[in-house]
Design a protein around this motif. Structure first.
Motif, PDB file in Angstrom:
ATOM      1  N   SER A  28       0.849  -1.189   0.000  1.00 28.41           N
ATOM      2  CA  SER A  28       0.000   0.000   0.000  1.00 28.41           C
ATOM      3  C   SER A  28       0.883   1.236   0.000  1.00 28.41           C
ATOM      4  N   GLY A  29       0.364   2.334  -0.570  1.00 29.43           N
ATOM      5  CA  GLY A  29       1.060   3.607  -0.568  1.00 29.43           C
ATOM      6  C   GLY A  29       2.010   3.781  -1.738  1.00 29.43           C
ATOM      7  N   HIS A  30       2.480   5.012  -1.862  1.00 31.17           N
ATOM      8  CA  HIS A  30       3.412   5.355  -2.935  1.00 31.17           C
ATOM      9  C   HIS A  30       4.518   6.242  -2.355  1.00 31.17           C
ATOM     10  N   GLY A  31       5.661   6.228  -2.989  1.00 32.28           N
ATOM     11  CA  GLY A  31       6.761   7.101  -2.579  1.00 32.28           C
ATOM     12  C   GLY A  31       7.862   7.092  -3.622  1.00 32.28           C
ATOM     13  N   THR A  32       8.394   8.257  -3.907  1.00 33.47           N
ATOM     14  CA  THR A  32       9.456   8.389  -4.910  1.00 33.47           C
ATOM     15  C   THR A  32      10.725   8.880  -4.236  1.00 33.47           C
ATOM     16  N   VAL A  33      11.818   8.186  -4.512  1.00 37.49           N
ATOM     17  CA  VAL A  33      13.108   8.566  -3.934  1.00 37.49           C
ATOM     18  C   VAL A  33      14.123   8.715  -5.060  1.00 37.49           C
ATOM     19  N   TYR A  34      15.281   9.261  -4.707  1.00 38.15           N
ATOM     20  CA  TYR A  34      16.377   9.395  -5.655  1.00 38.15           C
ATOM     21  C   TYR A  34      17.462   8.441  -5.198  1.00 38.15           C
ATOM     22  N   GLY A  35      17.552   7.272  -5.839  1.00 43.11           N
ATOM     23  CA  GLY A  35      18.471   6.258  -5.359  1.00 43.11           C
ATOM     24  C   GLY A  35      18.880   5.289  -6.448  1.00 43.11           C
ATOM     25  N   ASP A  36      19.619   4.259  -6.022  1.00 46.77           N
ATOM     26  CA  ASP A  36      20.126   3.219  -6.907  1.00 46.77           C
ATOM     27  C   ASP A  36      19.121   2.074  -6.939  1.00 46.77           C
ATOM     28  N   GLY A  37      18.616   1.744  -8.119  1.00 51.07           N
ATOM     29  CA  GLY A  37      17.579   0.727  -8.236  1.00 51.07           C
ATOM     30  C   GLY A  37      18.046  -0.639  -7.762  1.00 51.07           C
ATOM     31  N   THR A  38      19.254  -1.042  -8.104  1.00 49.91           N
ATOM     32  CA  THR A  38      19.768  -2.347  -7.699  1.00 49.91           C
ATOM     33  C   THR A  38      19.903  -2.450  -6.185  1.00 49.91           C
ATOM     34  N   MET A  39      20.402  -1.378  -5.557  1.00 48.37           N
ATOM     35  CA  MET A  39      20.559  -1.394  -4.105  1.00 48.37           C
ATOM     36  C   MET A  39      19.211  -1.393  -3.399  1.00 48.37           C
ATOM     37  N   LEU A  40      18.253  -0.625  -3.932  1.00 46.02           N
ATOM     38  CA  LEU A  40      16.918  -0.623  -3.330  1.00 46.02           C
ATOM     39  C   LEU A  40      16.276  -2.002  -3.459  1.00 46.02           C
ATOM     40  N   ASP A  41      16.466  -2.653  -4.595  1.00 47.40           N
ATOM     41  CA  ASP A  41      15.966  -4.036  -4.759  1.00 47.40           C
ATOM     42  C   ASP A  41      16.538  -4.945  -3.680  1.00 47.40           C
ATOM     43  N   ARG A  42      17.832  -4.819  -3.437  1.00 43.91           N
ATOM     44  CA  ARG A  42      18.488  -5.708  -2.472  1.00 43.91           C
ATOM     45  C   ARG A  42      18.002  -5.426  -1.054  1.00 43.91           C
ATOM     46  N   MET A  43      17.806  -4.156  -0.712  1.00 38.45           N
ATOM     47  CA  MET A  43      17.315  -3.809   0.617  1.00 38.45           C
ATOM     48  C   MET A  43      15.956  -4.428   0.881  1.00 38.45           C
ATOM     49  N   ILE A  44      15.013  -4.152  -0.022  1.00 40.84           N
ATOM     50  CA  ILE A  44      13.647  -4.626   0.184  1.00 40.84           C
ATOM     51  C   ILE A  44      13.585  -6.145   0.069  1.00 40.84           C
ATOM     52  N   SER A  45      14.409  -6.726  -0.830  1.00 42.76           N
ATOM     53  CA  SER A  45      14.429  -8.175  -0.992  1.00 42.76           C
ATOM     54  C   SER A  45      14.889  -8.863   0.284  1.00 42.76           C
ATOM     55  N   ASN A  46      15.910  -8.326   0.941  1.00 40.79           N
ATOM     56  CA  ASN A  46      16.374  -8.927   2.184  1.00 40.79           C
ATOM     57  C   ASN A  46      15.300  -8.895   3.254  1.00 40.79           C
ATOM     58  N   LEU A  47      14.563  -7.785   3.345  1.00 38.88           N
ATOM     59  CA  LEU A  47      13.496  -7.695   4.343  1.00 38.88           C
ATOM     60  C   LEU A  47      12.352  -8.640   4.013  1.00 38.88           C
ATOM     61  N   LEU A  48      12.014  -8.762   2.733  1.00 42.61           N
ATOM     62  CA  LEU A  48      10.925  -9.664   2.353  1.00 42.61           C
ATOM     63  C   LEU A  48      11.296 -11.128   2.628  1.00 42.61           C
ATOM     64  N   SER A  49      12.506 -11.548   2.250  1.00 50.54           N
ATOM     65  CA  SER A  49      12.912 -12.934   2.486  1.00 50.54           C
ATOM     66  C   SER A  49      12.962 -13.235   3.974  1.00 50.54           C
ATOM     67  N   ASN A  50      13.392 -12.254   4.757  1.00 49.42           N
ATOM     68  CA  ASN A  50      13.417 -12.430   6.209  1.00 49.42           C
ATOM     69  C   ASN A  50      12.015 -12.561   6.769  1.00 49.42           C
ATOM     70  N   ALA A  51      11.061 -11.755   6.248  1.00 50.14           N
ATOM     71  CA  ALA A  51       9.680 -11.811   6.729  1.00 50.14           C
ATOM     72  C   ALA A  51       9.026 -13.135   6.347  1.00 50.14           C
ATOM     73  N   ILE A  52       9.240 -13.590   5.108  1.00 53.60           N
ATOM     74  CA  ILE A  52       8.647 -14.859   4.670  1.00 53.60           C
ATOM     75  C   ILE A  52       9.174 -16.017   5.518  1.00 53.60           C
ATOM     76  N   ARG A  53      10.440 -15.964   5.907  1.00 54.55           N
ATOM     77  CA  ARG A  53      11.048 -17.052   6.668  1.00 54.55           C
ATOM     78  C   ARG A  53      10.393 -17.206   8.041  1.00 54.55           C
ATOM     79  N   TYR A  54       9.961 -16.066   8.637  1.00 53.18           N
ATOM     80  CA  TYR A  54       9.445 -16.129  10.007  1.00 53.18           C
ATOM     81  C   TYR A  54       7.942 -15.883  10.093  1.00 53.18           C
ATOM     82  N   THR A  55       7.233 -15.952   8.979  1.00 52.89           N
ATOM     83  CA  THR A  55       5.788 -15.765   8.990  1.00 52.89           C
ATOM     84  C   THR A  55       5.110 -17.131   8.860  1.00 52.89           C
ATOM     85  N   SER A  56       4.147 -17.378   9.736  1.00 52.69           N
ATOM     86  CA  SER A  56       3.441 -18.674   9.707  1.00 52.69           C
ATOM     87  C   SER A  56       2.464 -18.715   8.555  1.00 52.69           C
ATOM     88  N   SER A  57       2.109 -19.945   8.157  1.00 54.41           N
ATOM     89  CA  SER A  57       1.207 -20.153   7.024  1.00 54.41           C
ATOM     90  C   SER A  57      -0.153 -19.524   7.292  1.00 54.41           C
TER      91      SER A  57
END
Length: 463
Positions: free
Chosen positions: A339-368
Protein backbone atom coordinates in the motif's frame (compact mmCIF):
# COMPACT_ATOMS: atom_id res chain seq x y z
CA UNK A 1 65.30 17.47 12.66
CA UNK A 2 64.52 17.03 16.35
CA UNK A 3 61.79 19.32 17.61
CA UNK A 4 62.27 21.29 20.82
CA UNK A 5 60.25 20.25 23.86
CA UNK A 6 57.14 22.11 24.90
CA UNK A 7 58.78 22.99 28.23
CA UNK A 8 61.71 24.64 26.44
CA UNK A 9 59.42 26.51 24.07
CA UNK A 10 57.28 27.82 26.93
CA UNK A 11 60.42 28.82 28.84
CA UNK A 12 61.79 30.71 25.83
CA UNK A 13 58.45 32.43 25.31
CA UNK A 14 58.40 33.43 28.98
CA UNK A 15 61.97 34.78 28.73
CA UNK A 16 61.20 36.69 25.54
CA UNK A 17 58.10 38.24 27.07
CA UNK A 18 60.00 39.21 30.22
CA UNK A 19 62.93 40.66 28.27
CA UNK A 20 60.56 42.59 26.03
CA UNK A 21 58.83 44.12 29.06
CA UNK A 22 62.15 44.96 30.70
CA UNK A 23 63.55 46.50 27.51
CA UNK A 24 60.48 48.69 27.10
CA UNK A 25 60.64 49.62 30.78
CA UNK A 26 64.38 50.39 30.49
CA UNK A 27 63.97 52.58 27.42
CA UNK A 28 61.05 54.33 29.06
CA UNK A 29 63.00 54.96 32.27
CA UNK A 30 66.04 56.16 30.30
CA UNK A 31 63.93 58.54 28.26
CA UNK A 32 62.12 59.74 31.37
CA UNK A 33 65.43 60.36 33.17
CA UNK A 34 66.80 62.38 30.25
CA UNK A 35 63.57 64.33 29.99
CA UNK A 36 63.58 64.97 33.73
CA UNK A 37 67.11 66.36 33.77
CA UNK A 38 66.43 68.40 30.64
CA UNK A 39 63.35 69.88 32.28
CA UNK A 40 65.31 70.76 35.41
CA UNK A 41 68.02 72.41 33.33
CA UNK A 42 65.49 74.42 31.33
CA UNK A 43 63.67 75.50 34.49
CA UNK A 44 66.92 76.60 36.12
CA UNK A 45 68.12 78.63 33.12
CA UNK A 46 64.68 80.16 32.52
CA UNK A 47 64.51 81.36 36.11
CA UNK A 48 68.04 82.78 35.93
CA UNK A 49 67.33 84.58 32.65
CA UNK A 50 64.22 86.10 34.15
CA UNK A 51 66.22 87.28 37.16
CA UNK A 52 68.89 88.73 34.83
CA UNK A 53 66.18 90.59 32.91
CA UNK A 54 64.84 92.13 36.13
CA UNK A 55 68.31 93.15 37.29
CA UNK A 56 69.17 94.70 33.92
CA UNK A 57 65.86 96.56 33.73
CA UNK A 58 66.42 98.09 37.17
CA UNK A 59 63.51 96.30 38.77
CA UNK A 60 65.92 94.88 41.37
CA UNK A 61 66.50 98.38 42.77
CA UNK A 62 69.68 99.73 41.07
CA UNK A 63 70.35 101.57 37.80
CA UNK A 64 74.17 101.78 38.09
CA UNK A 65 76.10 99.36 35.83
CA UNK A 66 78.63 98.49 38.53
CA UNK A 67 75.81 97.62 40.91
CA UNK A 68 74.17 95.58 38.18
CA UNK A 69 77.38 93.59 37.66
CA UNK A 70 77.68 92.93 41.39
CA UNK A 71 74.07 91.72 41.50
CA UNK A 72 74.68 89.45 38.51
CA UNK A 73 77.78 87.99 40.15
CA UNK A 74 75.82 87.39 43.35
CA UNK A 75 73.02 85.73 41.32
CA UNK A 76 75.25 83.46 39.26
CA UNK A 77 78.27 82.94 41.46
CA UNK A 78 76.67 80.26 43.63
CA UNK A 79 76.34 77.86 40.64
CA UNK A 80 79.70 76.50 39.57
CA UNK A 81 78.20 74.64 36.59
CA UNK A 82 76.41 77.76 35.35
CA UNK A 83 78.17 80.26 33.08
CA UNK A 84 76.76 83.57 31.76
CA UNK A 85 77.70 86.36 29.42
CA UNK A 86 75.94 89.53 28.25
CA UNK A 87 77.01 90.99 24.92
CA UNK A 88 75.94 93.85 22.69
CA UNK A 89 74.89 93.49 19.08
CA UNK A 90 78.38 94.51 18.03
CA UNK A 91 79.89 91.69 20.13
CA UNK A 92 81.16 93.75 23.07
CA UNK A 93 80.95 91.85 26.34
CA UNK A 94 79.14 93.71 29.13
CA UNK A 95 79.29 90.92 31.67
CA UNK A 96 80.82 87.46 31.79
CA UNK A 97 81.49 84.89 34.48
CA UNK A 98 85.07 83.92 35.15
CA UNK A 99 85.12 80.72 33.00
CA UNK A 100 83.72 82.49 29.98
CA UNK A 101 82.15 79.36 28.46
CA UNK A 102 78.63 80.73 28.27
CA UNK A 103 78.23 80.98 24.50
CA UNK A 104 77.68 77.76 22.49
CA UNK A 105 80.35 76.07 20.40
CA UNK A 106 80.09 75.53 16.66
CA UNK A 107 78.64 71.99 17.10
CA UNK A 108 75.63 73.21 19.09
CA UNK A 109 72.19 71.90 18.11
CA UNK A 110 68.73 72.75 19.29
CA UNK A 111 66.99 70.31 21.63
CA UNK A 112 63.66 72.09 21.87
CA UNK A 113 62.11 75.28 23.27
CA UNK A 114 65.07 77.54 22.40
CA UNK A 115 67.55 75.36 24.30
CA UNK A 116 70.83 74.38 22.65
CA UNK A 117 73.13 71.47 23.43
CA UNK A 118 76.83 71.09 22.56
CA UNK A 119 80.10 69.54 23.67
CA UNK A 120 83.42 71.22 24.32
CA UNK A 121 86.64 69.97 25.89
CA UNK A 122 85.03 66.67 26.91
CA UNK A 123 82.10 68.36 28.64
CA UNK A 124 78.46 68.60 27.60
CA UNK A 125 76.61 71.88 27.89
CA UNK A 126 73.09 73.13 27.54
CA UNK A 127 72.41 76.77 26.91
CA UNK A 128 69.68 79.40 26.45
CA UNK A 129 69.68 83.03 25.42
CA UNK A 130 67.36 85.98 25.97
CA UNK A 131 67.19 89.58 24.85
CA UNK A 132 67.60 92.03 27.74
CA UNK A 133 67.75 95.83 28.14
CA UNK A 134 70.07 97.74 30.42
CA UNK A 135 68.33 100.53 32.29
CA UNK A 136 68.76 103.93 30.67
CA UNK A 137 70.30 102.23 27.60
CA UNK A 138 68.39 101.94 24.31
CA UNK A 139 70.69 99.31 22.73
CA UNK A 140 69.34 95.73 23.19
CA UNK A 141 71.67 93.17 24.70
CA UNK A 142 71.84 89.37 24.47
CA UNK A 143 72.19 87.29 27.64
CA UNK A 144 73.68 83.81 27.26
CA UNK A 145 73.46 81.09 29.89
CA UNK A 146 75.20 77.72 29.65
CA UNK A 147 74.95 74.85 32.09
CA UNK A 148 77.57 72.10 32.38
CA UNK A 149 75.45 68.89 32.39
CA UNK A 150 78.35 66.45 32.21
CA UNK A 151 77.58 65.04 35.66
CA UNK A 152 73.95 64.57 34.67
CA UNK A 153 74.85 62.68 31.50
CA UNK A 154 77.40 60.54 33.35
CA UNK A 155 74.68 59.59 35.82
CA UNK A 156 72.36 58.70 32.94
CA UNK A 157 75.06 56.60 31.27
CA UNK A 158 75.81 54.79 34.54
CA UNK A 159 72.12 54.19 35.03
CA UNK A 160 71.88 52.82 31.50
CA UNK A 161 74.68 50.34 32.14
CA UNK A 162 73.01 49.21 35.34
CA UNK A 163 69.80 48.72 33.39
CA UNK A 164 71.64 46.54 30.85
CA UNK A 165 73.21 44.46 33.60
CA UNK A 166 69.86 44.18 35.36
CA UNK A 167 68.25 43.14 32.09
CA UNK A 168 70.81 40.36 31.57
CA UNK A 169 70.44 39.10 35.15
CA UNK A 170 66.65 39.29 34.90
CA UNK A 171 66.71 37.32 31.64
CA UNK A 172 68.73 34.53 33.26
CA UNK A 173 66.50 34.45 36.32
CA UNK A 174 63.40 34.53 34.10
CA UNK A 175 64.74 31.61 32.07
CA UNK A 176 65.17 29.53 35.22
CA UNK A 177 61.79 30.53 36.63
CA UNK A 178 60.13 30.01 33.25
CA UNK A 179 61.52 26.50 33.01
CA UNK A 180 60.29 25.68 36.54
CA UNK A 181 56.86 27.20 35.89
CA UNK A 182 56.49 25.44 32.52
CA UNK A 183 57.62 22.11 33.96
CA UNK A 184 55.20 22.44 36.86
CA UNK A 185 52.36 23.59 34.63
CA UNK A 186 52.89 20.72 32.19
CA UNK A 187 52.95 18.06 34.89
CA UNK A 188 49.27 17.14 34.20
CA UNK A 189 50.21 16.60 30.54
CA UNK A 190 52.95 14.20 31.63
CA UNK A 191 50.42 12.36 33.78
CA UNK A 192 48.02 12.08 30.85
CA UNK A 193 50.87 10.84 28.66
CA UNK A 194 51.83 8.25 31.26
CA UNK A 195 48.26 6.96 31.46
CA UNK A 196 47.97 6.91 27.67
CA UNK A 197 51.25 5.01 27.34
CA UNK A 198 50.03 2.38 29.79
CA UNK A 199 46.91 1.68 27.72
CA UNK A 200 46.78 -1.72 26.05
CA UNK A 201 44.21 -4.10 24.61
CA UNK A 202 43.55 -5.42 28.09
CA UNK A 203 43.04 -1.95 29.60
CA UNK A 204 40.79 -0.25 27.08
CA UNK A 205 38.09 -0.01 29.75
CA UNK A 206 40.25 2.37 31.78
CA UNK A 207 39.69 6.11 31.52
CA UNK A 208 41.71 9.12 32.55
CA UNK A 209 39.99 10.76 35.56
CA UNK A 210 38.97 14.39 35.01
CA UNK A 211 39.04 15.43 38.67
CA UNK A 212 42.76 16.33 38.75
CA UNK A 213 42.96 17.65 35.19
CA UNK A 214 43.28 21.45 34.66
CA UNK A 215 40.45 23.21 32.90
CA UNK A 216 42.58 23.80 29.80
CA UNK A 217 43.14 20.04 29.37
CA UNK A 218 39.59 18.87 30.09
CA UNK A 219 38.60 18.94 26.42
CA UNK A 220 41.77 17.04 25.42
CA UNK A 221 41.25 14.37 28.10
CA UNK A 222 37.52 14.10 27.34
CA UNK A 223 38.31 13.61 23.65
CA UNK A 224 40.94 11.01 24.52
CA UNK A 225 38.48 9.14 26.75
CA UNK A 226 35.91 9.25 23.98
CA UNK A 227 38.49 7.86 21.57
CA UNK A 228 39.20 5.03 24.02
CA UNK A 229 35.48 4.31 24.15
CA UNK A 230 35.32 4.11 20.37
CA UNK A 231 38.41 1.89 20.26
CA UNK A 232 36.95 -0.38 22.91
CA UNK A 233 33.68 -0.65 21.04
CA UNK A 234 35.45 -1.31 17.73
CA UNK A 235 37.73 -3.90 19.32
CA UNK A 236 34.81 -5.71 20.93
CA UNK A 237 32.90 -5.69 17.67
CA UNK A 238 35.95 -6.88 15.75
CA UNK A 239 36.54 -9.68 18.27
CA UNK A 240 32.89 -10.74 18.10
CA UNK A 241 32.98 -10.52 14.32
CA UNK A 242 36.11 -12.70 14.13
CA UNK A 243 34.49 -15.30 16.36
CA UNK A 244 31.22 -15.16 14.39
CA UNK A 245 32.84 -15.52 10.98
CA UNK A 246 34.94 -18.41 12.29
CA UNK A 247 31.75 -20.18 13.40
CA UNK A 248 30.02 -19.41 10.12
CA UNK A 249 32.87 -20.72 7.97
CA UNK A 250 33.61 -23.70 10.18
CA UNK A 251 30.32 -25.53 9.52
CA UNK A 252 30.35 -25.56 5.69
CA UNK A 253 34.08 -26.31 5.58
CA UNK A 254 33.62 -29.12 8.10
CA UNK A 255 30.72 -30.48 6.03
CA UNK A 256 32.80 -30.37 2.86
CA UNK A 257 35.69 -32.19 4.48
CA UNK A 258 33.49 -34.81 6.15
CA UNK A 259 31.49 -35.58 3.00
CA UNK A 260 34.67 -35.83 0.94
CA UNK A 261 36.41 -38.09 3.46
CA UNK A 262 33.39 -40.40 3.67
CA UNK A 263 32.94 -40.64 -0.08
CA UNK A 264 36.64 -41.47 -0.53
CA UNK A 265 36.72 -44.31 1.99
CA UNK A 266 35.71 -46.84 -0.71
CA UNK A 267 34.56 -47.19 -4.25
CA UNK A 268 30.98 -46.04 -4.76
CA UNK A 269 28.34 -45.85 -7.43
CA UNK A 270 28.25 -42.75 -9.68
CA UNK A 271 24.95 -41.71 -8.04
CA UNK A 272 26.70 -41.48 -4.65
CA UNK A 273 29.39 -39.23 -6.07
CA UNK A 274 26.75 -37.06 -7.72
CA UNK A 275 24.83 -36.73 -4.46
CA UNK A 276 28.04 -35.77 -2.65
CA UNK A 277 28.85 -33.15 -5.26
CA UNK A 278 25.39 -31.61 -4.89
CA UNK A 279 25.88 -31.47 -1.12
CA UNK A 280 29.30 -29.89 -1.53
CA UNK A 281 27.85 -27.38 -4.00
CA UNK A 282 25.29 -26.29 -1.41
CA UNK A 283 28.04 -25.62 1.16
CA UNK A 284 30.17 -23.88 -1.45
CA UNK A 285 27.27 -21.62 -2.34
CA UNK A 286 26.89 -20.77 1.33
CA UNK A 287 30.60 -19.94 1.62
CA UNK A 288 30.37 -17.83 -1.51
CA UNK A 289 27.38 -15.96 -0.08
CA UNK A 290 29.19 -15.25 3.18
CA UNK A 291 32.30 -14.03 1.35
CA UNK A 292 30.25 -11.83 -1.02
CA UNK A 293 28.37 -10.33 1.91
CA UNK A 294 31.56 -9.60 3.84
CA UNK A 295 33.22 -8.02 0.81
CA UNK A 296 30.20 -5.78 0.31
CA UNK A 297 30.16 -4.72 3.97
CA UNK A 298 33.91 -4.07 3.88
CA UNK A 299 33.41 -1.77 0.88
CA UNK A 300 30.54 -0.06 2.66
CA UNK A 301 32.63 0.52 5.79
CA UNK A 302 35.30 2.23 3.66
CA UNK A 303 32.83 4.40 1.74
CA UNK A 304 33.26 2.50 -1.52
CA UNK A 305 29.55 1.78 -2.02
CA UNK A 306 28.44 4.68 -4.21
CA UNK A 307 24.82 4.56 -5.39
CA UNK A 308 24.08 5.36 -9.02
CA UNK A 309 21.08 7.49 -8.16
CA UNK A 310 18.05 8.07 -10.30
CA UNK A 311 14.35 8.63 -9.80
CA UNK A 312 12.78 5.45 -8.34
CA UNK A 313 9.14 4.73 -7.51
CA UNK A 314 9.26 2.38 -4.51
CA UNK A 315 5.86 0.77 -5.16
CA UNK A 316 7.02 -0.46 -8.56
CA UNK A 317 10.13 -1.97 -6.91
CA UNK A 318 8.00 -3.76 -4.32
CA UNK A 319 5.53 -5.09 -6.92
CA UNK A 320 8.40 -6.43 -9.03
CA UNK A 321 9.82 -8.23 -5.99
CA UNK A 322 6.36 -9.63 -5.16
CA UNK A 323 6.40 -11.34 -8.56
CA UNK A 324 9.74 -12.95 -7.69
CA UNK A 325 8.73 -14.05 -4.19
CA UNK A 326 5.19 -15.09 -5.04
CA UNK A 327 6.11 -18.74 -5.64
CA UNK A 328 7.96 -18.94 -2.31
CA UNK A 329 5.04 -17.24 -0.58
CA UNK A 330 2.56 -19.66 -2.16
CA UNK A 331 4.63 -22.61 -0.99
CA UNK A 332 4.55 -21.36 2.61
CA UNK A 333 0.92 -20.19 2.44
CA UNK A 334 1.84 -16.54 3.00
CA UNK A 335 0.09 -13.59 1.34
CA UNK A 336 1.83 -10.41 0.18
CA UNK A 337 0.27 -6.95 -0.03
CA UNK A 338 1.53 -3.42 -0.64
CA UNK A 339 0.00 0.00 0.00
CA UNK A 340 1.06 3.61 -0.57
CA UNK A 341 3.41 5.35 -2.94
CA UNK A 342 6.76 7.10 -2.58
CA UNK A 343 9.46 8.39 -4.91
CA UNK A 344 13.11 8.57 -3.93
CA UNK A 345 16.38 9.40 -5.65
CA UNK A 346 18.47 6.26 -5.36
CA UNK A 347 20.13 3.22 -6.91
CA UNK A 348 17.58 0.73 -8.24
CA UNK A 349 19.77 -2.35 -7.70
CA UNK A 350 20.56 -1.39 -4.11
CA UNK A 351 16.92 -0.62 -3.33
CA UNK A 352 15.97 -4.04 -4.76
CA UNK A 353 18.49 -5.71 -2.47
CA UNK A 354 17.31 -3.81 0.62
CA UNK A 355 13.65 -4.63 0.18
CA UNK A 356 14.43 -8.17 -0.99
CA UNK A 357 16.37 -8.93 2.18
CA UNK A 358 13.50 -7.70 4.34
CA UNK A 359 10.92 -9.66 2.35
CA UNK A 360 12.91 -12.93 2.49
CA UNK A 361 13.42 -12.43 6.21
CA UNK A 362 9.68 -11.81 6.73
CA UNK A 363 8.65 -14.86 4.67
CA UNK A 364 11.05 -17.05 6.67
CA UNK A 365 9.45 -16.13 10.01
CA UNK A 366 5.79 -15.76 8.99
CA UNK A 367 3.44 -18.67 9.71
CA UNK A 368 1.21 -20.15 7.02
CA UNK A 369 -2.01 -18.29 6.33
CA UNK A 370 -0.66 -14.90 7.48
CA UNK A 371 -0.14 -11.74 5.45
CA UNK A 372 3.03 -9.73 5.00
CA UNK A 373 2.33 -6.01 4.48
CA UNK A 374 4.62 -3.52 2.81
CA UNK A 375 3.49 0.06 3.53
CA UNK A 376 4.95 3.14 1.87
CA UNK A 377 4.30 6.49 3.57
CA UNK A 378 5.62 9.65 1.96
CA UNK A 379 5.78 13.20 3.26
CA UNK A 380 7.58 16.34 2.16
CA UNK A 381 11.05 15.34 3.38
CA UNK A 382 11.13 11.55 3.81
CA UNK A 383 9.74 8.30 2.51
CA UNK A 384 9.08 5.53 5.04
CA UNK A 385 8.92 1.91 3.82
CA UNK A 386 7.84 -0.67 6.42
CA UNK A 387 7.66 -4.45 6.14
CA UNK A 388 5.26 -5.98 8.70
CA UNK A 389 4.87 -9.68 9.35
CA UNK A 390 2.91 -11.51 12.08
CA UNK A 391 4.72 -14.05 14.17
CA UNK A 392 6.74 -14.51 17.33
CA UNK A 393 7.88 -11.27 18.88
CA UNK A 394 11.57 -10.40 19.15
CA UNK A 395 12.71 -9.80 22.71
CA UNK A 396 13.57 -6.19 23.50
CA UNK A 397 17.19 -7.00 24.38
CA UNK A 398 17.76 -8.28 20.82
CA UNK A 399 16.36 -5.26 18.95
CA UNK A 400 19.46 -2.97 19.27
CA UNK A 401 21.72 -5.71 17.82
CA UNK A 402 19.56 -7.03 14.99
CA UNK A 403 21.61 -5.10 12.42
CA UNK A 404 24.97 -6.38 13.74
CA UNK A 405 26.84 -8.83 11.55
CA UNK A 406 26.19 -12.53 12.19
CA UNK A 407 23.83 -11.70 15.04
CA UNK A 408 20.84 -14.01 15.44
CA UNK A 409 17.94 -13.25 17.72
CA UNK A 410 16.81 -16.91 17.66
CA UNK A 411 19.41 -19.04 19.53
CA UNK A 412 17.55 -22.20 18.59
CA UNK A 413 18.32 -21.73 14.91
CA UNK A 414 20.71 -24.31 13.59
CA UNK A 415 24.28 -23.05 13.20
CA UNK A 416 25.18 -22.72 9.59
CA UNK A 417 21.60 -22.68 8.39
CA UNK A 418 21.45 -22.56 4.62
CA UNK A 419 20.76 -19.18 2.99
CA UNK A 420 21.01 -17.31 6.27
CA UNK A 421 24.42 -16.23 7.54
CA UNK A 422 23.24 -13.26 9.61
CA UNK A 423 24.37 -10.69 7.03
CA UNK A 424 21.06 -9.72 5.44
CA UNK A 425 20.05 -7.01 7.93
CA UNK A 426 23.59 -5.51 8.20
CA UNK A 427 23.57 -5.19 4.39
CA UNK A 428 20.17 -3.47 4.57
CA UNK A 429 21.61 -0.99 7.08
CA UNK A 430 24.70 -0.30 4.94
CA UNK A 431 22.62 0.24 1.81
CA UNK A 432 20.24 2.57 3.64
CA UNK A 433 23.14 4.62 5.02
CA UNK A 434 24.63 4.83 1.52
CA UNK A 435 21.35 6.56 0.57
CA UNK A 436 21.54 8.87 3.63
CA UNK A 437 18.76 6.86 5.22
CA UNK A 438 18.13 4.95 8.45
CA UNK A 439 16.72 1.58 9.47
CA UNK A 440 14.73 0.45 12.48
CA UNK A 441 12.77 -2.42 13.99
CA UNK A 442 9.75 -2.73 16.29
CA UNK A 443 8.29 -5.95 17.64
CA UNK A 444 5.11 -6.14 19.69
CA UNK A 445 1.46 -7.10 19.59
CA UNK A 446 2.22 -10.25 17.62
CA UNK A 447 3.87 -8.34 14.78
CA UNK A 448 7.42 -7.41 13.79
CA UNK A 449 8.00 -4.28 11.71
CA UNK A 450 11.22 -3.40 9.89
CA UNK A 451 11.43 0.17 8.57
CA UNK A 452 13.61 1.99 6.06
CA UNK A 453 13.52 5.79 6.07
CA UNK A 454 14.93 7.52 2.97
CA UNK A 455 15.10 11.16 1.89
CA UNK A 456 12.26 12.18 -0.43
CA UNK A 457 13.06 12.87 -4.07
CA UNK A 458 15.46 15.80 -4.44
CA UNK A 459 17.03 16.56 -7.79
CA UNK A 460 20.84 16.41 -7.77
CA UNK A 461 22.95 19.55 -8.11
CA UNK A 462 24.30 19.99 -11.62
CA UNK A 463 27.94 20.89 -11.81
Amino acid sequence: MKRTSLTLRLSLMFVCATVAVLVVAGFTFDAFSRHHFKGLDRQLMTEKLESIRKIMDGEAGSADLSEVVLQLQALLGAHQELSASIVTLSGRTIFATSDGAAQPASNAHEVGQDMLEWTAAGHMYRGMKAEVHLVNEAEPLTAWLSLDVTSHMQFVETLRWWLVIGLAVSALVSAALGWLVARSGLRPVAQVTQVAASMSVGSLKERIPLESVPHELELLVSSFNAMLGRLEDSFVRLSNFSADIAHELRTPISNLRTHTEVILTKKRAPEDYEENLYSNLEDLNRLSGIIDGMLFLAKSDNGLVLPDKQKIELRSVVEKLFEYYQLLADDTGVKLQVSGHGTVYGDGTMLDRMISNLLSNAIRYTSSGSTISVDIISDRNTVLLSVTNPGDEIAAEHLPRLFDRFYRADPARREGATSNAGLGLPIVKSLAEAHDGTVGCYSGGGHTVFTITLPALVAPNRA
